[in-house]
Design an enzyme around this catalytic site. Structure first.
Site, PDB file in Angstrom:
ATOM      1  N   SER A  39       0.792  -1.234   0.000  1.00 50.98           N
ATOM      2  CA  SER A  39       0.000   0.000   0.000  1.00 50.98           C
ATOM      3  C   SER A  39       0.822   1.281   0.000  1.00 50.98           C
ATOM      4  CB  SER A  39      -0.956   0.018   1.185  1.00 50.98           C
ATOM      5  OG  SER A  39      -0.252   0.178   2.388  1.00 50.98           O
ATOM      6  N   LYS A  80       0.742   4.732   6.643  1.00 45.90           N
ATOM      7  CA  LYS A  80       0.051   5.508   5.600  1.00 45.90           C
ATOM      8  C   LYS A  80       0.516   6.961   5.660  1.00 45.90           C
ATOM      9  CE  LYS A  80      -2.708   1.987   4.804  1.00 45.90           C
ATOM     10  NZ  LYS A  80      -2.371   1.048   3.799  1.00 45.90           N
TER      11      LYS A  80
END
Length: 179
Positions: A39, A80
């Site tokens: 990700s 993230k």
């Protein structure tokens, strides 16, 4: 015999202090994590080992584009990028990020954009005037097409943030600070 006892006591004190310092540093100042998943590619890849600065947010709030590690569930931590801060209005339109109706360049996505032939980074025009509530952040992975982030998880509570991703120390050829 007394000198052996004194020497052992001396070593025991050193070991106890070292263990105490290790506990304090790992609990309150810095820890490490291993990246799992794609990700955050190309910024961080599976197997990358990263030091996480836990003390950063004791003295301030996350800033836009900080790479953070947060508790996503009971047994999973995610890494993230912070996109939206409290009070921000987030939207995507025609593959462009808008924060408070201002187009925001995302230079960390240049490599991903270069690899796109006719596709889009975002699979849809995702957010339409979503307001980030107080005490929360909106996060996205850099690999926008393959990331579980605020689009699925919702806003991230600032109390769930473990810290700011700092130095990548493994693999050695990619050693450096996270940007």
């Amino acid at each position: 015999m007394a000198t052996v006892k004194a020497e052992l006591w001396s070593w025991l004190k050193v070991i106890m202090v070292a263990l105490l310092l290790t506990f304090v540093i790992r609990t309150f100042i810095m820890t490490s994590t291993t990246v799992k998943g794609v990700s955050m590619e190309p910024t961080a890849s599976t197997g990358d080992r990263i030091f996480v600065n836990q003390a950063t947010y004791y003295f301030g709030e996350p800033e836009r584009f900080d790479v953070i590690v947060f508790k996503a569930s009971e047994d999973a931590d995610y890494i993230k990028r912070v996109i939206g801060l409290p009070g921000d209005i987030i939207r995507y339109e025609d593959d462009v990020l808008y924060v408070n109706d201002e187009a925001i360049p995302e230079p960390f996505l240049a490599e991903a954009r270069a690899s796109m032939v006719h596709g889009r980074l975002y699979t849809t025009d995702y957010v339409s005037h979503t307001v980030v509530p107080e005490g929360y952040v909106f996060v996205l992975g850099d690999n926008r097409r393959k990331s579980s982030d605020s689009r699925q998880l919702g806003f991230i509570d600032m109390n769930d943030i473990i810290g700011k991703a700092g130095l990548r120390f493994w693999p050695l050829d990619k050693m450096g600070f996270m940007e």
